[in-house]
Design an enzyme around this catalytic site. Structure first.
Site, PDB file in Angstrom:
ATOM      1  N   GLU A 252       0.841  -1.191   0.000  1.00  0.00           N
ATOM      2  CA  GLU A 252       0.000   0.000   0.000  1.00  0.00           C
ATOM      3  C   GLU A 252       0.880   1.246   0.000  1.00  0.00           C
ATOM      4  O   GLU A 252       0.685   2.165  -0.773  1.00  0.00           O
ATOM      5  CB  GLU A 252      -0.934   0.011   1.217  1.00  0.00           C
ATOM      6  CG  GLU A 252      -1.752   1.313   1.302  1.00  0.00           C
ATOM      7  CD  GLU A 252      -2.840   1.308   2.369  1.00  0.00           C
ATOM      8  OE1 GLU A 252      -2.669   0.588   3.375  1.00  0.00           O
ATOM      9  OE2 GLU A 252      -3.837   2.031   2.193  1.00  0.00           O
ATOM     10  N   SER A 384      -0.411   6.367   9.236  1.00  0.00           N
ATOM     11  CA  SER A 384      -0.430   7.827   9.220  1.00  0.00           C
ATOM     12  C   SER A 384       0.986   8.406   9.105  1.00  0.00           C
ATOM     13  O   SER A 384       1.977   7.695   9.265  1.00  0.00           O
ATOM     14  CB  SER A 384      -1.070   8.346  10.506  1.00  0.00           C
ATOM     15  OG  SER A 384      -0.191   8.095  11.592  1.00  0.00           O
ATOM     16  N   GLU A 386       2.505  10.162  11.208  1.00  0.00           N
ATOM     17  CA  GLU A 386       3.234   9.970  12.465  1.00  0.00           C
ATOM     18  C   GLU A 386       3.741   8.537  12.582  1.00  0.00           C
ATOM     19  O   GLU A 386       4.865   8.305  13.041  1.00  0.00           O
ATOM     20  CB  GLU A 386       2.319  10.307  13.651  1.00  0.00           C
ATOM     21  CG  GLU A 386       1.961  11.797  13.781  1.00  0.00           C
ATOM     22  CD  GLU A 386       0.939  12.280  12.757  1.00  0.00           C
ATOM     23  OE1 GLU A 386       0.253  11.443  12.136  1.00  0.00           O
ATOM     24  OE2 GLU A 386       0.826  13.511  12.559  1.00  0.00           O
TER      25      GLU A 386
HETATM   26  C1  LIG Z   1      -9.967   7.988   3.313  1.00  0.00           C
HETATM   27  C2  LIG Z   1      -9.562   6.847   4.192  1.00  0.00           C
HETATM   28  C3  LIG Z   1      -9.627   5.554   3.692  1.00  0.00           C
HETATM   29  C4  LIG Z   1      -9.310   4.462   4.509  1.00  0.00           C
HETATM   30  N1  LIG Z   1      -9.438   3.195   4.001  1.00  0.00           N
HETATM   31  C5  LIG Z   1      -9.243   2.125   4.812  1.00  0.00           C
HETATM   32  C6  LIG Z   1      -9.484   0.804   4.354  1.00  0.00           C
HETATM   33  O1  LIG Z   1      -9.867   0.597   3.204  1.00  0.00           O
HETATM   34  N2  LIG Z   1      -9.326  -0.223   5.196  1.00  0.00           N
HETATM   35  C7  LIG Z   1      -8.918  -0.034   6.471  1.00  0.00           C
HETATM   36  O2  LIG Z   1      -8.783  -1.017   7.197  1.00  0.00           O
HETATM   37  N3  LIG Z   1      -8.662   1.200   6.950  1.00  0.00           N
HETATM   38  C8  LIG Z   1      -8.827   2.290   6.152  1.00  0.00           C
HETATM   39  N4  LIG Z   1      -8.604   3.553   6.629  1.00  0.00           N
HETATM   40  C9  LIG Z   1      -8.259   3.732   8.039  1.00  0.00           C
HETATM   41  C10 LIG Z   1      -6.842   4.171   8.290  1.00  0.00           C
HETATM   42  O3  LIG Z   1      -5.947   3.156   8.069  1.00  0.00           O
HETATM   43  C11 LIG Z   1      -6.823   4.685   9.734  1.00  0.00           C
HETATM   44  O4  LIG Z   1      -7.570   5.869   9.768  1.00  0.00           O
HETATM   45  C12 LIG Z   1      -5.434   4.936  10.216  1.00  0.00           C
HETATM   46  O5  LIG Z   1      -4.775   3.736  10.450  1.00  0.00           O
HETATM   47  C13 LIG Z   1      -5.418   5.761  11.521  1.00  0.00           C
HETATM   48  O6  LIG Z   1      -6.219   5.185  12.492  1.00  0.00           O
HETATM   49  P1  LIG Z   1      -7.309   6.013  13.267  1.00  0.00           P
HETATM   50  O7  LIG Z   1      -8.166   6.664  12.289  1.00  0.00           O
HETATM   51  O8  LIG Z   1      -7.944   5.135  14.257  1.00  0.00           O
HETATM   52  O9  LIG Z   1      -6.499   7.148  14.006  1.00  0.00           O
HETATM   53  P2  LIG Z   1      -5.692   6.995  15.365  1.00  0.00           P
HETATM   54  O10 LIG Z   1      -4.838   5.813  15.293  1.00  0.00           O
HETATM   55  O11 LIG Z   1      -6.623   7.131  16.499  1.00  0.00           O
HETATM   56  O12 LIG Z   1      -4.752   8.251  15.267  1.00  0.00           O
HETATM   57  C14 LIG Z   1      -5.113   9.555  15.697  1.00  0.00           C
HETATM   58  C15 LIG Z   1      -3.869  10.418  15.617  1.00  0.00           C
HETATM   59  O13 LIG Z   1      -2.894   9.922  16.510  1.00  0.00           O
HETATM   60  C16 LIG Z   1      -1.670   9.677  15.841  1.00  0.00           C
HETATM   61  N5  LIG Z   1      -0.954   8.575  16.460  1.00  0.00           N
HETATM   62  C17 LIG Z   1      -1.431   7.350  16.744  1.00  0.00           C
HETATM   63  N6  LIG Z   1      -0.454   6.596  17.289  1.00  0.00           N
HETATM   64  C18 LIG Z   1       0.660   7.359  17.353  1.00  0.00           C
HETATM   65  C19 LIG Z   1       1.999   7.142  17.819  1.00  0.00           C
HETATM   66  N7  LIG Z   1       2.367   5.983  18.320  1.00  0.00           N
HETATM   67  N8  LIG Z   1       2.875   8.173  17.717  1.00  0.00           N
HETATM   68  C20 LIG Z   1       2.500   9.374  17.212  1.00  0.00           C
HETATM   69  N9  LIG Z   1       1.254   9.625  16.766  1.00  0.00           N
HETATM   70  C21 LIG Z   1       0.342   8.631  16.831  1.00  0.00           C
HETATM   71  C22 LIG Z   1      -2.105   9.367  14.431  1.00  0.00           C
HETATM   72  O14 LIG Z   1      -1.058   9.524  13.507  1.00  0.00           O
HETATM   73  C23 LIG Z   1      -3.219  10.375  14.227  1.00  0.00           C
HETATM   74  O15 LIG Z   1      -2.682  11.629  13.940  1.00  0.00           O
HETATM   75  C24 LIG Z   1      -8.888   4.667   5.834  1.00  0.00           C
HETATM   76  C25 LIG Z   1      -8.795   5.977   6.320  1.00  0.00           C
HETATM   77  C26 LIG Z   1      -9.118   7.068   5.527  1.00  0.00           C
HETATM   78  C27 LIG Z   1      -9.014   8.437   6.095  1.00  0.00           C
END
Ligand SMILES: Cc1cc2nc3c(=O)[nH]c(=O)nc-3n(C[C@H](O)[C@H](O)[C@H](O)COP(=O)(O)OP(=O)(O)OC[C@H]3O[C@@H](n4cnc5c(N)ncnc54)[C@H](O)[C@@H]3O)c2cc1C
Lengths: 406, 378
Positions: A252, A384, A386
């Site tokens: 990916e 992400s 980060e």
């Molecule tokens: C348009 C879009 C399409 C997507 N498509 C898919 C898909 O097809 N299948 C799928 O399974 N997922 C999909 N996702 C999900 C995506 O993989 C997750 O949104 C991503 O992994 C972040 O998880 P979260 O949203 O729970 O954010 P969180 O993990 O809650 O993160 C919130 C914030 O905290 C930061 N953060 C978290 N941990 C740390 C760390 N250890 N150190 C520093 N910063 C940190 C993150 O970078 C972010 O800024 C999609 C997301 C989007 C926006």
């Protein structure tokens, strides 16, 4: 002895002729317009037809083995194919219409799949017949993916899957989904996960589309209620899903480094040209707004540095198709540069870059706004910004984890 | 806001609780989803007017309370926090200040009491192209039979669809793009030859293009002196910029609060995400930026109330710093919320879209950097 460059030129000629005979010229340079929208008109039908031809030839997946329906081309030949497609303003519709099939699922099946799995799944991806989604994220397992709770239980001749996924792109229109499930609740988090390929057309699966800030609804909440997965659809070993799933994520990231636009279809207007159009120039032909000029230049230089780095990585890795840690660096660079570009496009267009719909705005202006919004996701999905930085710090630079777990 | 008088502090409290209870962001969302024609809810606007907010800058003799710009800013910040949509800014601040600064007694008599009670909406029609360029006015006002005929178009007129009258920036002489020869006119929206087209923008607010196709007005429509409208125009725009600074502070502070709250509550890897230094340091940086921007906005509003000499520089400074901060803050809000920040159901996107419109209105940060340099003599 055969002359390799002559052979390559012969191949180029063959490709060129084939494109001339098969690619509808009316579609040239229109990848963005044709593959984006939500409704399907005649030229989109034509684009889908073109996709079928490309798929039947195996050239939608040029380097995949010919025995499973791929093009069987070498990396060098594939590059020639891409150059020729670009030259004709042609593009690969199947990258979009197979969902995550070509960019992520296919390469992972080729690497980890059984012979039976390859024969059943790969040719259908090559021909563009199936749309794949990916069920990784859950409400409480985003960046911390290993905390996932969706579970699969052994029911003798099949698996029974229960739980909820979220942000599943294209779940509502997908035929198959690659799902990470917990198969051993007692093992340490990463050791109890398996990768299941699940047929989405069954009563045990429900999808609820979620609207994005850009207006479209490409992702869903996905609910599994006693959903069924066949025994022969586990990709990789039982409880080895973390390794398989991570490998897929590397594909990916690779697809998001900017190395392949995924669509092709000719160059876009440069930011500089866009700025000239909206802002105008002074007597010497310099952009009339020197502040904007400096920032546009900065973005263009960064984009060039990024492109040169991609080329350097490609040159260094010639013959070695493996995805590497460099994908993390390049993904962050690519998303930063693309997001900056989108912000600058809006700024350049001024109040014309703030439209939502209706009269008073050009289509290109409205597209710029939607792209700006949807592009914010680039630094969130696929690991992400980060999380990529954590990977760079830990895996490339060898820094200790400290409080930065994950 | 610091250094508020008792009266201002009371008004701030009133605004805060009214906005929270009567016009929270959920109400804005409702308005957006209803496809509202003018980009605001009539009843919301009526109760704002009832509280006297539309008359904050209107002198008492014309039915207002004359409390000044800092007071207006206090209200605008609270409205910005919940994206409350209304013509308050366009009418009660921008349109009003043009008449207060330069209108004839008859013009003031005719419009200010109605503006103060919210029964009329007044707005400024200045820009003609996609970028803010007040001196580049090309709309022509030609003298005819002791009056004038206006020909030309204005774009992205705030509340242009619902306004009852426009303060129109026109050219009565001078070179194109020069300040000399600019005049201001008060033109009623139902005058013959005025037509308008709604522009549906990302922030779902009431913007319009307004065409003036041979609109005939009498000499009494002229605001101030013929050919000498530019200084008034710049003074009006500075007031508008200071007001926008306050609204941007509201949008950005709310975005900050929502993000900080998320950093303290969202758990990943068994700990709240705010404990990751990569996020904590950025939050600290945003907080610093916020405090710096706030000082600039307050200084600009106070300078206006004091009628200080450095009003133009402070207004450009405040529009620039608040604009940069709201830009950075809304981007970080989306990023730090992860997937949920990208969904329309969550409010982050609404703040992001409003932010970009505010940033561009009456000059983006680059415009104001350039103007600041010019004002500083280099
Ligand atoms: C348009 C879009 C399409 C997507 N498509 C898919 C898909 O097809 N299948 C799928 O399974 N997922 C999909 N996702 C999900 C995506 O993989 C997750 O949104 C991503 O992994 C972040 O998880 P979260 O949203 O729970 O954010 P969180 O993990 O809650 O993160 C919130 C914030 O905290 C930061 N953060 C978290 N941990 C740390 C760390 N250890 N150190 C520093 N910063 C940190 C993150 O970078 C972010 O800024 C999609 C997301 C989007 C926006």
């Amino acid at each position: 002895m055969t002359d390799p460059s002559a052979e390559l030129e012969a191949f180029r000629a063959e490709v060129r002729t084939w494109i001339e005979q098969n690619f509808p010229k009316s579609l040239a340079g229109r990848a963005g317009a044709l593959m984006g929208g939500e409704t399907i008109d005649d030229s989109q039908r034509e684009a889908l037809e073109w996709g079928k031809r490309l798929g039947a030839k195996g050239w939608a997946t040029p380097t995949w083995p010919a025995e499973y329906g791929g093009g069987g081309l070498s990396q060098t030949q594939a590059r020639v194919l891409n150059q020729e497609l670009d030259r004709a303003g042609a593009f690969n519709p199947l990258v979009r219409t197979t969902g995550m099939g070509i960019t992520m699922v296919g390469p992972t099946i080729l690497e980890y799949g059984t012979e039976d799995q390859k024969q059943r799944h790969i040719p259908r991806i090559c021909r563009g017949e199936v749309f794949w989604s990916l069920g990784y994220s859950e409400p409480n397992a985003g960046s911390d993916l290993a905390s996932l709770q969706t579970r699969a239980e052994d029911a003798g001749d099949h698996w029974v899957v229960n739980g909820q996924k979220t942000w599943t792109s294209g779940a509502d229109i997908s035929d198959w989904c690659g799902v990470l499930v917990r198969t051993d609740p007692d093992a340490p988090k990463r050791d109890g996960i398996s990768f299941l390929m699940i047929d989405m057309n069954q009563p045990g699966i429900e999808t609820r589309p979620i609207r994005l800030i850009g207006g479209a609804s490409p992702f869903c909440e996905t609910f599994f209620n006693d959903a069924r997965a066949e025994k022969n659809e586990m990709l990789g070993e039982m409880n080895a899903g973390w390794t398989v799933g991570k490998r897929l994520l590397q594909h990916e990231r690779q697809s998001q480094t900017g190395a392949t636009s995924g669509l092709g279809g000719g160059p876009r207007k440069s930011l500089g040209d866009l700025a000239k159009e909206y802002v105008g120039v002074d007597e010497q032909g310099r952009l009339a707004d020197p502040d904007l000029r400096a920032r546009v230049t900065d973005q263009m230089m960064e984009a060039k540095a990024h492109a040169l780095t991609l080329a350097r990585i490609a040159a260094e890795a010639r013959g070695n198709a493996k995805v590497s840690a460099a994908a993390s660096i390049m993904k962050n660079a690519a998303s930063t540069i693309a997001q900056k570009r989108a912000e600058l496009s809006l700024e350049i267009m001024g109040s014309q870059g703030l439209g939502w719909e209706g009269e008073g705005f050009e289509k290109s202006e409205l597209d710029a706004v939607r792209n700006w919004l949807s592009g914010k996701a680039m630094s969130i999905y696929g690991g992400s910004f980060e999380i990529q930085n954590n990977i760079i710090a830990k895996n490339i630079l060898g820094l200790p984890e400290n409080t930065q777990r994950g | 806001m610091a250094a508020l008088t008792e009266e201002q502090a009371l008004l701030q409290e009133q605004a805060k609780s009214w906005v929270r209870e009567e016009a929270p962001v959920a109400k804005f969302r409702e308005m957006r989803d209803s496809g509202s024609e003018h980009g605001f809810d009539k009843a919301t606007w009526a109760s704002m007017a009832e509280m006297g907010w539309a008359g904050i800058l209107v002198p008492e003799e014309y039915g207002g309370v004359d409390l000044g710009y800092l007071t207006f800013g206090v209200v605008l910040e609270e409205l910005g926090r919940q994206l409350t949509a209304s013509p308050l800014f366009a009418s009660g601040l921008v349109g009003t200040s043009a008449l207060v600064l330069s209108g004839s007694d008859a013009q003031k008599q005719a419009w200010l009491p109605r503006v103060a009670e919210g029964s009329a909406i007044l707005t400024l029609a200045v820009d003609e192209g996609p970028r803010h360029a007040p001196s580049a006015t090309g709309l022509v006002a030609e003298e005819k039979d002791g009056g004038f005929v206006l020909r030309g178009s204005k774009t992205h007129v705030l509340e242009g669809g619902s306004a009852d009258a426009f303060v129109v920036v026109a050219r009565t002489g001078g070179e194109p793009s020069s300040d000399a020869g600019i005049s201001l006119f008060l033109v009623e929206a139902d005058a013959r030859g005025v037509s308008r087209q709604r522009l549906v923008t990302a922030d779902s607010r009431g913007h319009a293009r307004v065409d003036f196709d041979g609109v005939e007005v009498g000499s009494e429509a002229l605001i101030g002196t013929r050919n000498e409208g530019a200084p008034v125009l710049h003074a009006v725009l500075d007031r508008a910029r200071a007001g926008l600074g306050a609204e941007m502070m509201g949008v950005a502070s709310q975005s900050f609060d929502m993000t900080l709250d998320y950093l303290k509550n969202r758990v990943q890897f068994g700990q709240v995400i705010g404990s990751f230094q990569g996020l904590g340091h950025r939050a600290a940086g945003l907080y610093t930026e916020m405090e710096l921007a706030r000082s600039c906005v307050e200084a600009a509003l106070q300078a206006l109330d004091r009628e200080a000499d450095d009003v133009p520089a402070l207004c450009s400074l405040s529009k620039c710093k608040a604009g940069e901060f709201v830009h950075h803050m809304t981007n970080e809000m989306i990023q730090m919320h992860g997937g949920i920040g990208m969904t329309d159901e969550f409010d982050a996107g609404l703040y992001l879209k409003r932010a970009r419109v505010l940033e561009a209105t009456y000059g983006n940060p680059a415009f104001h950097r350039d103007r600041y340099a010019t004002l500083k003599g280099f």
